[in-house]
Design a protein around this motif. Structure first.
Motif, short mmCIF file in Angstrom:
data_model
loop_
_atom_site.label_atom_id
_atom_site.label_comp_id
_atom_site.label_asym_id
_atom_site.label_seq_id
_atom_site.Cartn_x
_atom_site.Cartn_y
_atom_site.Cartn_z
N VAL A 1 0.85 -1.20 0.00
CA VAL A 1 0.00 0.00 0.00
C VAL A 1 0.88 1.25 0.00
N LYS A 2 2.02 1.17 0.69
CA LYS A 2 2.89 2.33 0.80
C LYS A 2 3.63 2.62 -0.51
N TRP A 3 4.14 1.54 -1.15
CA TRP A 3 5.04 1.78 -2.30
C TRP A 3 4.41 1.51 -3.66
N GLN A 4 3.51 0.54 -3.74
CA GLN A 4 2.90 0.21 -5.04
C GLN A 4 1.43 -0.14 -4.82
N PRO A 5 0.59 0.86 -4.47
CA PRO A 5 -0.80 0.54 -4.11
C PRO A 5 -1.60 -0.12 -5.24
N LEU A 6 -1.17 0.10 -6.49
CA LEU A 6 -1.91 -0.48 -7.62
C LEU A 6 -1.90 -2.02 -7.59
N VAL A 7 -0.94 -2.57 -6.87
CA VAL A 7 -0.85 -4.04 -6.79
C VAL A 7 -2.13 -4.61 -6.16
N ILE A 8 -2.72 -3.86 -5.22
CA ILE A 8 -3.90 -4.40 -4.49
C ILE A 8 -5.09 -4.59 -5.44
N PRO A 9 -5.55 -3.51 -6.15
CA PRO A 9 -6.69 -3.77 -7.06
C PRO A 9 -6.35 -4.78 -8.14
N CYS A 10 -5.10 -4.78 -8.60
CA CYS A 10 -4.71 -5.75 -9.64
C CYS A 10 -4.86 -7.17 -9.11
N THR A 11 -4.44 -7.38 -7.86
CA THR A 11 -4.51 -8.72 -7.27
C THR A 11 -5.98 -9.14 -7.10
N ILE A 12 -6.81 -8.17 -6.67
CA ILE A 12 -8.23 -8.49 -6.44
C ILE A 12 -8.92 -8.82 -7.78
N ILE A 13 -8.66 -7.98 -8.80
CA ILE A 13 -9.29 -8.23 -10.10
C ILE A 13 -8.84 -9.58 -10.66
N ILE B 1 -22.20 -15.46 -25.65
CA ILE B 1 -22.09 -14.65 -24.40
C ILE B 1 -21.02 -15.26 -23.48
N ALA B 2 -21.09 -16.61 -23.34
CA ALA B 2 -20.14 -17.28 -22.42
C ALA B 2 -18.71 -17.09 -22.91
N ALA B 3 -18.51 -17.28 -24.25
CA ALA B 3 -17.15 -17.17 -24.79
C ALA B 3 -16.61 -15.75 -24.61
N THR B 4 -17.45 -14.73 -24.93
CA THR B 4 -17.00 -13.34 -24.80
C THR B 4 -16.68 -13.02 -23.34
N THR B 5 -17.58 -13.43 -22.44
CA THR B 5 -17.37 -13.13 -21.01
C THR B 5 -16.06 -13.76 -20.52
N GLU B 6 -15.85 -15.02 -20.91
CA GLU B 6 -14.64 -15.69 -20.44
C GLU B 6 -13.39 -15.02 -21.00
N LEU C 1 -10.41 -13.48 -18.84
CA LEU C 1 -9.04 -14.00 -18.89
C LEU C 1 -8.04 -12.90 -19.25
N VAL C 2 -8.45 -12.02 -20.20
CA VAL C 2 -7.55 -10.92 -20.58
C VAL C 2 -7.30 -10.03 -19.35
N ALA C 3 -8.41 -9.66 -18.68
CA ALA C 3 -8.29 -8.79 -17.49
C ALA C 3 -7.41 -9.47 -16.43
N SER C 4 -7.64 -10.77 -16.27
CA SER C 4 -6.90 -11.50 -15.24
C SER C 4 -5.40 -11.49 -15.53
#
Ligand SMILES: Nc1ncnc2c1ncn2[C@@H]1O[C@H](COP(=O)(O)OP(=O)(O)OP(=O)(O)O)[C@@H](O)[C@H]1O
Length: 637
Positions: A28-40, A82-87, A91-94
């Motif tokens: 959180v102190k040095w690279q806070p972006l890691v947190i939302p990235c890890t959650i997403i 729908i399923a293919a697009t959602t997945e 996966l790209v976001a992940s």
């Protein structure tokens, strides 16, 4: 006993959760972006498996409802799209988030590594050579050594665990809807398996790390020495390859035995775990089949629950294997924190308070140092050793015993004596690298321990016996400052005064030429004598009011040595100087001579007084004078 400062243990072992919180605080102190990235990453990766599972359930339901053929195909195609697009989106976001987090974690680890470095730099010098402390330094380094262990490991394996947690929670919620007891059964058997494997992991840490830290350090040291060019000559000429090989072989077979022992333990517990896993799947699959046959469960729901059981089982399995690795990484973080929090007593008050307060903030300590503090050049600086005794940590006897001596302001005091007499120890005490075991050292009537240590060090321009030069440019080796703050004219002048001007003219990039080839292909190596001159240039650049020279001419050739005597008075000016040398022809230039023997002062006076006395100094001087005379005769014969 003041020389042996207390080695206090850290505040104790931290739990995995506490260590996770600790690493998260750093993130959180040095690279806070890691947190939302890890959650997403966790959400997208964990939920993506359910997209198809749910789509298949819906497709089966469509067929079950047996509507018109044309409409069925359209609906199914639409669902598949729908399923293919959602997945795909998930996966790209992940993957994007995963890589973002991983890249940024290097910076977080780098920050944690800086605290380790700061701690090592600022711990009292006497502790640095304590074998126990060295072992702790080594163990703590494993948490930040860029090989995915410790701090980086906690994040990496949590990042692997979290998608499985999402997957498992989802599966268990679905299963709880048909029977909560199934969920209780799955969770209980999983915890049992976890407890068994964790036991093996603790055993592994104890056997393969804690109990063998000394052996690991030995094999690490031998390898470092092998890689170090400075050892190359001796290894070859003294044919050290064979004994070193045997030592390494001995260490590695010892370590290997421990690893085999640990793996055997793992094997035993994994077999029991597999039997429990087999039981768990058998019971849940059996229950689902029973529900289809006698409980009215539809085929569509059966496929969804079947997938959920499979997901729960594999995800929980993954969770517990990852969590065991997290526990073991957490133990590295414990070693790191133990080291950082032990020996809280630091050389610098600023660092000390930062470590005590919150060592995640100790980076500010260096910014706060009292850099502007300067001693007056022409003021009086008188030192008094008052009944000083000193015993090295772990040593049986005293290196200095009941020493009382005065170093008057502006005086040049030579310390002479045979090897092991205590001369360098005297210098180390004067430089406050150690504290006296008994007695006191006063500067202008005040105990030197009462001065701020950094301020005190500002008073001294030392040249030590060992010529420690860094893989920096020459300029930085002389100034010991960054390029931004150093005075280039003064560097050139100091090198000139230290008789290195000739060498400087040969250098491809002048004072910007690197020493050694570690960091620059154009780096140069200096001879032993040249390195000693470089150390002298460093002391001259610092131009502090008190000069401490511990055998500064030992590696110089006869001409350089004689030049250095000629320059000595000029360099020292009216400054208070301590001068250690085995060459008594040089010490006669000093105002007073102190002769040490077995840690005590046995003779004290001017050269003439000691010669007149006809004691040990006079005897030693006569032996050396005879040697020089013989040498001269041989030369001119
Ligand atoms: N780090 C250390 N740990 C334990 N004992 C030490 C340590 N350094 C020195 N000693 C011991 O303390 C005594 C004094 O050593 P010191 O280095 O002060 O002698 P010296 O007079 O400078 O010797 P030399 O002329 O060889 O440099 C010696 O017996 C030495 O073995």
């Amino acid at each position: 006993m003041r020389a042996r400062r207390k080695i206090e243990k850290g505040q104790g072992r931290y739990s995995v959760w506490e260590n996770l919180r600790y690493v998260i605080a750093g993130i959180v102190k040095w690279q806070p972006l890691v947190i939302p990235c890890t959650i997403i990453h966790a959400l997208t990766q964990g939920l993506s498996v359910y997209v198809w599972l749910y789509a298949i359930k819906c497709i089966i339901e469509i067929f079950e409802q047996s509507v018109k053929a044309g409409a069925e195909v359209q609906k199914v195609l639409c669902l598949v799209a729908i399923a293919a697009t959602t997945e795909l989106v998930m996966l790209v976001a992940s993957n994007l988030c995963d890589k973002q987090a991983e890249g940024r974690m290097h910076d977080v680890e780098y920050h944690f590594a800086l605290f380790w470095t700061t701690k090592v730099w600022t711990m009292p010098f006497c502790m640095h050579e304590d074998p126990e402390v060295q072992k702790n330094i080594f163990k703590a380094r494993r948490a930040i050594n860029s090989n995915g262990n410790g701090v980086a490991g906690l994040h990496y394996w949590s990042n692997q665990l979290l998608p499985n947690l999402v997957r498992a929670v989802m599966a268990l919620v679905l299963l709880a809807m048909i029977n909560p007891f199934i969920v209780i059964l799955i969770l209980s058997l999983t915890f049992l398996r976890f407890a068994l494997i964790n036991k093996a992991s603790i055993f592994e840490k104890e056997e393969c790390e804690n109990k063998v830290a000394k052996e690991q350090m030995a094999s690490w040291t031998y390898r470092e020495e092998t890689a170090d060019f400075a050892y190359g000559k001796d290894i070859r000429l003294f044919q050290m390859q064979k004994p070193l090989y045997q030592l390494l072989r001995k260490e590695s077979s010892f370590l290997n035995q421990k690893h085999i022992l640990a793996q055997n333990k793992y094997a035993r517990y994994y077999v029991i775990g597999d039997i429990l896993g087999f039981l768990e799947e058998g019971i849940t699959y059996g229950f689902l089949i029973y529900k289809v046959l006698f409980g009215g469960l539809t085929v569509a729901d059966f496929t969804l629950y079947l997938g959920s059981v499979h997901n729960a089982s594999t995800a929980l399995n993954e969770i517990f294997t990852k969590f065991i690795i997290i526990c073991s990484e957490s133990r590295h973080v414990n070693d790191y924190r133990d080291f950082l929090e032990s020996n809280i007593e630091q050389d610098s008050e600023n660092i000390k308070s930062s470590f005590q307060k919150d060592y995640l903030a100790c980076e500010d300590a260096f910014k706060e140092t009292n850099a502007d503090f300067k001693w007056e050049k022409d003021a009086d600086y008188e030192f008094v050793f008052d009944h000083v005794s000193f015993q090295y940590p772990g040593a049986d006897s005293y290196a200095l015993k009941d020493l009382s001596i005065c170093l008057k302001s502006g005086e040049k005091l030579a310390i002479v004596g045979l090897n092991g007499a205590g001369k360098s120890t005297f210098v180390k005490l004067l430089c406050r690298l150690y504290e006296p075991t008994q007695g006191h050292i006063y500067l202008n009537g005040i105990d030197i321990s009462e001065y701020d240590l950094n301020d005190y060090w500002e008073l001294l321009s030392p040249v030590f016996q060992e010529d420690e030069s860094f893989a920096f440019p020459i300029a930085q080796n002389v100034s010991m400052q960054t390029a931004r703050t150093q005075n280039r004219d003064k560097i050139a002048e100091s090198l000139h005064d230290a008789d290195l001007a000739g060498k400087l003219r040969e250098l491809p990039f002048g004072i910007d030429t690197y020493l050694y080839k570690n960091l620059s292909d154009d780096g140069i190596d200096l001879s032993g004598g040249q390195k000693q001159k470089l150390m002298l240039a460093r002391a001259l650049y610092k131009a502090a009011p008190v000069i401490v020279l511990d055998e500064p001419t030992a590696a110089l050739d006869a001409i350089a040595e004689s030049k250095s005597y000629e320059n000595f008075n000029h360099m020292a000016g009216g400054r208070t100087t301590v001068y250690i040398s085995h060459r008594l022809s040089s010490t006669k230039f000093c105002d007073r001579i102190a002769m040490f023997e077995a840690g005590g002062l046995i003779e004290y006076g001017t050269h003439e007084e000691l010669m007149q006395k006809g004691g040990k100094y006079a005897g030693l001087f006569a032996v050396q004078a005879q040697y020089y005379a013989d040498e001269e005769e041989t030369c001119y014969a």
